[in-house]
Design an enzyme around this catalytic site. Structure first.
Site, mmCIF file in Angstrom:
data_model
loop_
_atom_site.group_PDB
_atom_site.id
_atom_site.type_symbol
_atom_site.label_atom_id
_atom_site.label_comp_id
_atom_site.label_asym_id
_atom_site.label_seq_id
_atom_site.Cartn_x
_atom_site.Cartn_y
_atom_site.Cartn_z
ATOM 1 N N ARG A 51 67.139 27.675 10.149
ATOM 2 C CA ARG A 51 68.177 27.110 9.291
ATOM 3 C C ARG A 51 69.401 26.749 10.131
ATOM 4 N NH1 ARG A 51 70.122 30.845 6.263
ATOM 5 N NH2 ARG A 51 68.489 32.422 6.362
ATOM 6 N N TYR A 53 62.360 21.650 9.512
ATOM 7 C CA TYR A 53 62.202 23.089 9.276
ATOM 8 C C TYR A 53 62.389 23.419 7.786
ATOM 9 C CZ TYR A 53 63.025 28.013 8.931
ATOM 10 O OH TYR A 53 62.952 29.322 8.514
ATOM 11 N N GLY A 65 63.441 25.783 5.884
ATOM 12 C CA GLY A 65 64.684 26.299 5.316
ATOM 13 C C GLY A 65 65.754 25.222 5.162
ATOM 14 N N LYS A 77 66.076 27.511 -0.163
ATOM 15 C CA LYS A 77 67.459 27.969 -0.081
ATOM 16 C C LYS A 77 68.450 26.938 -0.607
ATOM 17 C CE LYS A 77 66.539 32.006 1.251
ATOM 18 N NZ LYS A 77 65.404 32.132 2.119
ATOM 19 N N HIS A 107 69.057 36.664 -3.196
ATOM 20 C CA HIS A 107 68.121 36.585 -2.069
ATOM 21 C C HIS A 107 67.310 37.875 -2.065
ATOM 22 C CE1 HIS A 107 67.648 35.980 2.582
ATOM 23 N NE2 HIS A 107 66.691 35.370 1.924
ATOM 24 N N CYS A 114 64.549 40.908 8.294
ATOM 25 C CA CYS A 114 64.948 42.323 8.341
ATOM 26 C C CYS A 114 64.036 43.206 7.493
ATOM 27 C CB CYS A 114 66.384 42.475 7.877
ATOM 28 S SG CYS A 114 67.570 41.735 8.993
ATOM 29 N N SER A 174 57.939 42.482 4.313
ATOM 30 C CA SER A 174 57.024 43.615 4.508
ATOM 31 C C SER A 174 57.292 44.736 3.510
ATOM 32 C CB SER A 174 57.028 44.097 5.955
ATOM 33 O OG SER A 174 58.288 44.530 6.318
HETATM 34 C C1 SPV Z 1 65.127 32.968 5.265
HETATM 35 O O1 SPV Z 1 65.498 32.572 6.373
HETATM 36 O O2 SPV Z 1 65.796 33.770 4.591
HETATM 37 C C2 SPV Z 1 63.869 32.492 4.692
HETATM 38 C C3 SPV Z 1 63.259 31.320 5.266
HETATM 39 O O3 SPV Z 1 63.412 33.041 3.738
HETATM 40 S S1 SPV Z 1 64.205 29.920 4.993
HETATM 41 O O4 SPV Z 1 65.372 30.274 4.214
HETATM 42 O O5 SPV Z 1 63.381 28.993 4.267
HETATM 43 O O6 SPV Z 1 64.577 29.422 6.283
HETATM 44 MN MN MN Z 2 64.961 34.298 2.798
#
Ligand code: SPV
Ligand code: MN
Length: 626
Positions: A87, A221, A223, A230, A249, A273, A277
């Site tokens: 991003r 990309y 993001g 986003k 988020h 972070c 997972s």
């Molecule tokens: C993030 O970076 O928080 C993502 C991937 O989930 S994106 O926002 O699409 O870059």
């Molecule tokens: Mn994200």
């Protein structure tokens, strides 16, 4: 602009025209006509989201070289340009109309100047290419949470990703008739070189909050380009603020407690972070891993996953740590890998997958061999640290059955987590909603990662892990969060977690799998099934309860030493943190709620009292059950 109807009739084939004409929405038609006039594509394809139309988009992505077919049926790989791997925060800006203000923490540009600039880059950008017009829905269909969206793009990779990540929206557009209440995204990759955006210096992502419209150009990309990800979160935060709900988020997952009980959690972590997972922990069920909408209904907080797929980080996904995703990534099924390493047998490889990586192949730098350096002399990693996969949650063995529930699920707990090497304990419950929002959410800091362009490992303030996406002044956003629970009888409990705590030598104090124990302890707390110990900052688990959970869920003997090292309250670090964060609010956030300062002061006093009575570093064994 020339006549909308005329443009559409002239530039679309009859078949595509009919698809668009079946939606009786003048605002949408005008958006399409304007985009055609501006970007001047050779042809226009309208997708109704049918299997046939999705297949057309998938094939187009391969035909144009935006995706490469891999060895497993359904798998493809997409590459973004070498300098287009994350991003771009610096070139993502709000188009600010005269007289309006967002505060100095949000990046903005004068609207007239910004519109002119971005539209000049979009001018004729689709010449020689096909425009794709797609309809999606944020949130489950036919729900109070649903937000219809239109995405226009010249990238079949972007459109393909969206068919995986979002619910189809063509039918939703039929239902809304001539309503003007929907989000609009216009994206163009701009000029391409070897199938990647060439003019990175002219990469722009400009957001018009008045128009619910986002422009994105000269980038690929996800993001920066996938409007519903986003870019839509920014629009949704503003909408939510006006309407009294929250756009966050956050992952959403079912934590499986004793006797088949399922308690739903929503969790906000900065990118890279541990959010995905956590949402994918073994034995639990996933609703979503990235964006959630929260609303109140009948005195309860309820939430949905805005998406239906995952755009997750490949790094460190391996059979042991993330078995469910690993399985989905290594069997046939629809998966788009991005910026991984492809070997000569068309197999994908990524950092941390544990099997040895090949010495050569193709990656985001083109042909790659071990030791290859970029023009600045930096060694190029085999796969990018922010390499990703895109797949349907439905293809995961741990999908929660309520993924598409139009009512959402009841939120039992909210979790805030960051990458923090020296301050927070691994898990702690806030004393109440307001303290949770202020001391856990609004005080969140995290070390930067490869998910955004710039240096890694720098500690940054990131309230609610949502700072990158906020579209309203920060104080207003905090107040909205505080207000959200005002009329909820039993608001969700709020927890902080920290998977990245280190000892003095810099070694991690926890294993990757331990997060399951923190989550299941939180599950017990939400249901009143575990006691806790009071600290100046909140409530932490008792040793006995954790030892039981470690044994039961990880077959591990949890030692008192581990507990001591992990749950020692670090008073100086906590005080420094409060000072650091308060300074940011005082200097940069003019509309900070007074309650934030008062709460910081309360907690500071509690920390200092404990410091005087006990010491700088307080053993959890010295504290008492709350
Ligand atoms: C993030 O970076 O928080 C993502 C991937 O989930 S994106 O926002 O699409 O870059
Ligand atoms: Mn994200």
């Amino acid at each position: 602009m020339a006549d909308v109807k005329q443009i559409i009739e002239q530039r679309l084939t009859q078949e595509n025209n009919q698809k668009l004409a079946a939606l009786d929405n003048p605002r949408m038609h005008k958006f399409v006509a304007d985009a055609i006039e501006l970007t001047n594509p050779d042809s226009v394809f309208v997708s109704i989201g049918s299997e046939q139309d999705n297949e057309y988009i998938r094939q187009k992505a391969v035909e144009l070289g935006e995706e490469i077919i891999l060895n497993q049926p359904g798998h493809t790989c997409h590459f973004d340009g070498y300098y287009d791997q994350a991003r771009d925060k610096s070139q993502t800006k709000y188009l600010l109309p005269p007289g309006s203000q967002l505060g100095e923490s949000l990046n903005s540009i004068d609207k007239k100047t910004g519109v002119q600039e971005v539209r000049s880059y979009l001018k004729n950008s689709m010449q020689g290419r096909e425009m794709l017009v797609c309809f999606f829905c944020l949130g489950p269909a036919n729900s109070v949470f649903s937000i219809p969206c239109i995405q226009i793009t010249d990238s079949p990779y972007v459109a393909h990703s969206e068919t995986i990540l979002y619910r189809p929206g063509y039918e939703q557009f039929k239902q809304i008739g001539s309503s003007t209440d929907f989000f609009r995204f216009l994206h163009s990759e701009g000029e391409l070189e070897n199938a990647v955006s060439k003019n990175i210096d002219k990469r722009r992502i400009y957001i018009d909050l008045e128009e619910d419209l986002v422009y994105s150009v000269n980038t690929q990309y996800g993001g920066n380009t996938i409007g519903l990800k986003k870019l839509s979160l920014r629009l949704a935060i503003q909408k939510a603020s006006k309407q009294g709900w929250l756009a966050e988020h956050m992952f959403v997952m079912g934590a499986h407690g004793p006797a088949g009980r399922v308690t739903y959690f929503a969790g906000a972590f900065p990118s890279a972070c541990g959010k995905t997972s956590t949402s994918m922990l073994p034995g639990q069920t996933i609703i979503g891993d990235d964006i959630a909408y929260l609303r109140k209904k009948n005195g309860q907080a309820r939430c949905v996953n805005v998406e239906k797929g995952i755009f997750g980080i490949s790094r460190d996904v391996n059979a042991e740590d993330d078995p469910v995703i690993y399985q989905a990534l290594t069997k046939p099924g629809e998966v788009i890998f991005s910026n991984v390493l492809i070997d000569e047998n068309s197999r994908p490889h990524w950092l941390g997958m544990t099997s040895p990586l090949p010495d050569r192949g193709t990656n985001h730098s083109g042909k790659w061999q071990k030791g290859k350096t970029d023009k600045d002399g930096n060694e190029i990693t085999p796969s990018h640290k922010n390499a990703r996969y895109c797949l349907n949650i439905q293809d995961l063995s741990n999908m929660d059955p309520r993924l598409d529930d139009p009512e959402g699920v009841e939120v039992g707990g909210i979790i805030y987590g960051g990458r923090d090497s020296d301050t927070w304990v691994p898990v702690e419950q806030a004393y109440n909603w307001n303290e949770g929002i202020i001391i856990k959410g609004a005080a969140l800091e995290s070390e930067t990662t490869a998910a955004t362009i710039g240096a890694e490992g720098v500690r940054k303030f990131n309230l609610m892990s949502n700072l990158d996406f906020l579209s309203i002044p920060l104080g207003k956003y905090i107040q909205n969060n505080l207000d959200f629970a005002a009329d909820i009888e039993n608001p969700p409990l709020i927890f902080s977690v920290n998977y990245f705590l280190k000892d003095e030598k810099g070694g991690y104090l926890n294993g990757m799998a331990d997060k399951k124990v923190w989550l299941l302890w939180a599950e017990l707390r939400v249901n009143g099934d575990a006691d806790a110990i009071g600290t100046p900052t909140g409530l932490i688990p008792k040793y006995e309860d954790l030892a039981k959970l470690f044994k039961q869920h990880l077959s591990k003997d949890y030692s008192k030493d581990d507990y001591l090292n992990q749950f020692t309250i670090r008073i100086p670090e906590n005080l420094e943190k409060l000072d650091r964060v308060e300074k940011i609010y005082r200097q940069k956030v003019a509309d900070t709620p007074q309650l934030l300062y008062d709460t910081f002061e309360d907690v500071r006093k509690r920390l200092k009292t404990a410091q005087q009575i006990l010491s700088d570093y307080i053993s959890p064994f010295e504290l008492t059950t709350a």
